[in-house]
Design a protein around this motif. Structure first.
Motif, PDB file in Angstrom:
ATOM      1  N   GLY A  98     -10.001  -5.856  18.115  1.00 29.74           N
ATOM      2  CA  GLY A  98     -10.342  -5.250  16.834  1.00 29.74           C
ATOM      3  C   GLY A  98      -9.482  -5.719  15.665  1.00 29.74           C
ATOM      4  O   GLY A  98      -9.553  -5.156  14.579  1.00 29.74           O
ATOM      5  N   ARG A  99      -8.671  -6.762  15.848  1.00 28.41           N
ATOM      6  CA  ARG A  99      -7.807  -7.357  14.814  1.00 28.41           C
ATOM      7  C   ARG A  99      -6.881  -6.353  14.138  1.00 28.41           C
ATOM      8  O   ARG A  99      -6.606  -6.449  12.954  1.00 28.41           O
ATOM      9  N   ASN A 100      -6.418  -5.351  14.861  1.00 25.39           N
ATOM     10  CA  ASN A 100      -5.624  -4.319  14.194  1.00 25.39           C
ATOM     11  C   ASN A 100      -4.473  -3.820  15.065  1.00 25.39           C
ATOM     12  O   ASN A 100      -4.106  -2.655  15.023  1.00 25.39           O
ATOM     13  N   VAL A 101      -3.866  -4.723  15.846  1.00 22.40           N
ATOM     14  CA  VAL A 101      -2.808  -4.321  16.769  1.00 22.40           C
ATOM     15  C   VAL A 101      -1.523  -3.988  15.996  1.00 22.40           C
ATOM     16  O   VAL A 101      -1.107  -4.749  15.123  1.00 22.40           O
ATOM     17  N   GLY A 102      -0.908  -2.833  16.326  1.00 21.97           N
ATOM     18  CA  GLY A 102       0.300  -2.385  15.627  1.00 21.97           C
ATOM     19  C   GLY A 102       1.566  -3.097  16.086  1.00 21.97           C
ATOM     20  O   GLY A 102       1.546  -3.897  17.021  1.00 21.97           O
ATOM     21  N   TYR A 103       2.668  -2.775  15.427  1.00 20.81           N
ATOM     22  CA  TYR A 103       3.953  -3.471  15.588  1.00 20.81           C
ATOM     23  C   TYR A 103       4.481  -3.401  17.025  1.00 20.81           C
ATOM     24  O   TYR A 103       4.872  -4.415  17.608  1.00 20.81           O
ATOM     25  N   PHE A 144       2.891   8.123  16.400  1.00 20.22           N
ATOM     26  CA  PHE A 144       2.827   9.273  15.487  1.00 20.22           C
ATOM     27  C   PHE A 144       2.180   8.933  14.154  1.00 20.22           C
ATOM     28  O   PHE A 144       1.644   9.800  13.486  1.00 20.22           O
ATOM     29  N   SER A 145       2.222   7.651  13.764  1.00 24.01           N
ATOM     30  CA  SER A 145       1.527   7.299  12.513  1.00 24.01           C
ATOM     31  C   SER A 145       0.114   6.786  12.823  1.00 24.01           C
ATOM     32  O   SER A 145      -0.559   6.206  11.985  1.00 24.01           O
ATOM     33  N   LYS A 146      -0.324   6.989  14.091  1.00 22.69           N
ATOM     34  CA  LYS A 146      -1.672   6.598  14.532  1.00 22.69           C
ATOM     35  C   LYS A 146      -2.003   5.149  14.211  1.00 22.69           C
ATOM     36  O   LYS A 146      -3.074   4.828  13.691  1.00 22.69           O
ATOM     37  N   SER A 147      -1.058   4.239  14.447  1.00 23.86           N
ATOM     38  CA  SER A 147      -1.325   2.832  14.132  1.00 23.86           C
ATOM     39  C   SER A 147      -1.044   1.923  15.330  1.00 23.86           C
ATOM     40  O   SER A 147      -0.577   0.813  15.167  1.00 23.86           O
ATOM     41  N   ILE A 148      -1.355   2.446  16.536  1.00 25.37           N
ATOM     42  CA  ILE A 148      -1.158   1.621  17.728  1.00 25.37           C
ATOM     43  C   ILE A 148      -2.123   0.443  17.719  1.00 25.37           C
ATOM     44  O   ILE A 148      -1.755  -0.697  17.959  1.00 25.37           O
TER      45      ILE A 148
END
Lengths: 473, 40, 122
Positions: A43-48, B35-39
């Motif tokens: 989904g091109r949106n992987v977090g840190y 917690f910031s829902k950005s996984i």
């Protein structure tokens, strides 16, 4: 009869347990995959957090868990320090990852970029290099899996190799890149904790003083800072690592899947987290002579030390660590290679009007096919792991300059880029056979660099970055 | 020229220390993302 | 029993010694390494792992080494074998190191200047 640290049934129980758990996890993660973009690029949106962990875990492979100890056993302190310099690949790829996200916001693969930037000829050369490298790596990982399981538990090479391949194909098939990345996060934690426990145990129980004394008396060359073979190997190894990361779709598809503001810092963090690991795993091999452990072949030294000294609990830790390290790279490579075939060959050459669902289906068949081909190639145990990987150095190092220049400068054209990769590879292979393994990547990179320089000087036409924006159906 | 025992000690324990730090960093980042829902 | 080692000069200080058909009665097997044919001083005594038919030795400086096999302090190999270790010259290693360093520096400059240019254009 050889004594194994782990009995075969326990080993089989552990890997089947892990295989089922990872596949179930993959199925659970796969629920979210609605489109091919979800499947191939999460989904091109992987977090840190996941981005940094996957960069690190994928780079921890059979290289770091088996070959870093092997090189330390052969080349001493420089072997492990030199190996840790491979972190430079991840660190230097960080700015490139940012640039890739910027130039190709809708891109899928490294092949996409080469085709749009340099045209068909260079693309053809690039695909040959990618295929040789991907299969070299896949096969060395599959073989490493079989060899490791056999060394630790006496489990038959063919059974171990088959299970690890089937497991990675399994969870990638259901979960796509999301499963690859999420399992990488957990595998990264397992690897780091396991490696740290083993090294701490050795320092605490064997002691650095006694290791240093034993080495300086009976194996002085291993402590030598001017060890000639090791000094020669250093930069060759760096260029090999840079070539692997810069060209491979494993790293491009990751860059494209990370969130825009995350790509740069994820690769930096991943590189810094990776940096100390080969020193810690390599150190395990330095302790071997003091413990009276001399392996049959050098690539067995890591598992041999661990299984001989740590007892059953320790052997289970080692077993799980190396198993995770292999899986975290194998899954990434399978996913990235099938993306490359799906996108660059099926979608661009065979079926240009393929629907999203057709692409996703083809990608899955491709994964199965790649897994099966890898399995076939792993059946004969060809070369020692190190030799196989050094051979690939001649191929990948030739792509370094064309990719770096192609991403930032407009002056280099396709013909020169294609020639640079072809001539670099050939020169690297000649150097490999005529001079030695320690110059293959170095010569390949130097020759390719010279041709790129000539290309930049002689070329008049400037590439327009807009040509990278391809219309998509 | 041989590496001294002290240098070897610093190299190995330094690397081990950094390795131990890594899971802490990764879990910290994960909790922040969670917690910031950005996984994803 | 018979030992066999590398046929040519060893260039990096590590090599493999093989032995054929070791009867189970000769296990555990040890290899003794000495700098003289008479084995007055033993440089290394290496236990051979399990029932493997080869062992990798490592960490040797340049020189001539003699190797024989023993079992419970009795020599069991027919003849001692001779291995010559001759490391690459340091100048050759440092030359390659410098060429590598130069190429790496060039790449680093190219990459960093490209990155800066891209950031400025952004």
């Amino acid at each position: 009869m050889t004594e194994f640290a782990l009995d075969t049934h326990t080993a089989l129980f552990i890997i089947i347990g892990f295989a089922l758990a990872w596949i179930a996890f993959g199925v659970w993660l796969g629920r979210k995959n609605k489109s091919h973009e979800d499947f191939a690029l999460a989904g091109r949106n992987v977090g840190y957090a996941f981005a940094a962990a996957t960069a690190m875990a994928t780079w921890v492979t059979s290289n770091t868990t088996l070959v870093a100890p092997q090189l330390t056993y052969q080349l001493g302190v420089w072997g492990m320090v030199g190996y840790s310099f491979a972190a430079l690949g991840l660190l230097l790829f960080a700015p490139m990852a940012k640039r890739i996200k910027q130039l190709l916001p809708q891109g899928y693969t490294s092949g996409d970029f080469i085709r749009l930037r340099y045209g068909r000829f260079a693309w053809g050369v690039f695909i040959v290099i990618s295929v040789v490298y991907a299969f070299g790596w896949l096969v060395s990982l599959g073989m490493a899996g079989g060899i490791l399981l056999e060394a630790l538990s006496g489990l038959d090479y063919y059974i171990g190799m088959t299970i690890i391949l089937a497991m990675c194909v399994g969870y990638t098939l259901f979960g796509g890149l999301r499963a690859v990345i999420a399992t990488d996060f957990l595998q990264a934690l397992i690897i780091i904790i396991g490696v740290a426990v083993i090294a701490y145990w050795l320092i605490d129980n064997v002691g650095l003083t006694s290791i240093h004394t034993e080495l300086s008396q009976a194996h002085p060359q291993l402590l030598d800072l001017l060890f000639p073979a090791a000094v020669m190997f250093l930069f060759n190894n760096i260029f090999f690592g840079l070539g692997e990361i810069f060209h491979s779709n494993v790293w491009w598809s990751r860059a494209l899947s990370f969130r825009k503001d995350v790509a740069y810092k994820a690769y930096i963090t991943g590189g810094l987290l990776w940096l100390p690991i080969p020193i810690v795993t390599g150190f395990i091999a330095l302790a071997a002579p003091q413990l009276g452990i001399f392996p049959a072949s050098a690539d067995m030294i890591g598992p041999a030390v661990a299984s001989s000294v740590l007892g059953k609990a320790g052997a289970i830790v080692v077993f799980i660590v190396v198993f995770s390290a292999l899986a975290s790279s194998l899954d990434s490579l399978l996913a990235a290679s099938s993306d490359l075939v799906t996108q660059d060959i099926y979608h661009k050459l065979i079926k240009k009007k393929a629907t999203d669902q057709q692409l996703m289906r083809f990608n899955r068949y491709c994964l199965l096919g790649l897994g099966f081909m890898t399995w076939l190639l792993c059946l004969p145990r060809i070369a020692t792991l190190g030799a196989l990987l050094n051979f690939a150095g001649a191929f990948v190092a030739s792509t370094i300059w064309p990719i770096v220049i192609g991403l930032y400068w407009r002056r280099l054209q396709g013909t020169f880029a294609g020639l640079a990769m072809a001539a670099g590879t050939i020169a690297g292979l000649i150097a490999y056979f005529w001079i030695g393994f320690y110059v293959a990547a170095l010569v390949s990179c130097a020759v390719s660099g010279l041709i790129c320089a000539a290309g930049v000087v002689f070329n008049k036409r400037q590439f327009s970055w807009h040509e990278l924006q391809e219309s998509r159906q | 020229m041989m590496i001294s025992e002290t240098a070897l000690y610093l190299l190995v324990t330094g690397a081990l220390l950094l390795t131990v730090l890594a899971p802490i960093v990764l879990i910290g980042l994960f909790l922040k993302d969670y917690f910031s829902k950005s996984i994803w | 029993m018979r030992l066999s080692g590398p046929q040519t000069e060893v260039r990096a200080g590590y090599f493999v010694i093989e032995f054929e058909h070791v009867p189970a009665a000769l296990r555990p097997l040890y290899l003794q390494v000495s700098t003289s044919n008479s084995f007055d001083t033993i440089v290394q005594t290496v236990p051979v792992m399990g029932d493997f038919e080869q062992v990798t030795l490592t960490g040797f400086e340049s020189g001539h080494y003699f190797i024989r096999a023993t079992h419970e302090d009795t020599v069991v190999s027919e003849t001692a074998i001779n291995v010559t270790v001759s490391h690459y010259p340091v100048w050759q290693a440092l030359t390659l190191f410098c060429i590598g360093a130069l190429l790496f520096l060039l790449l680093l400059i190219t990459l960093i200047s490209g990155h800066k240019k891209a950031v400025n254009n952004d």
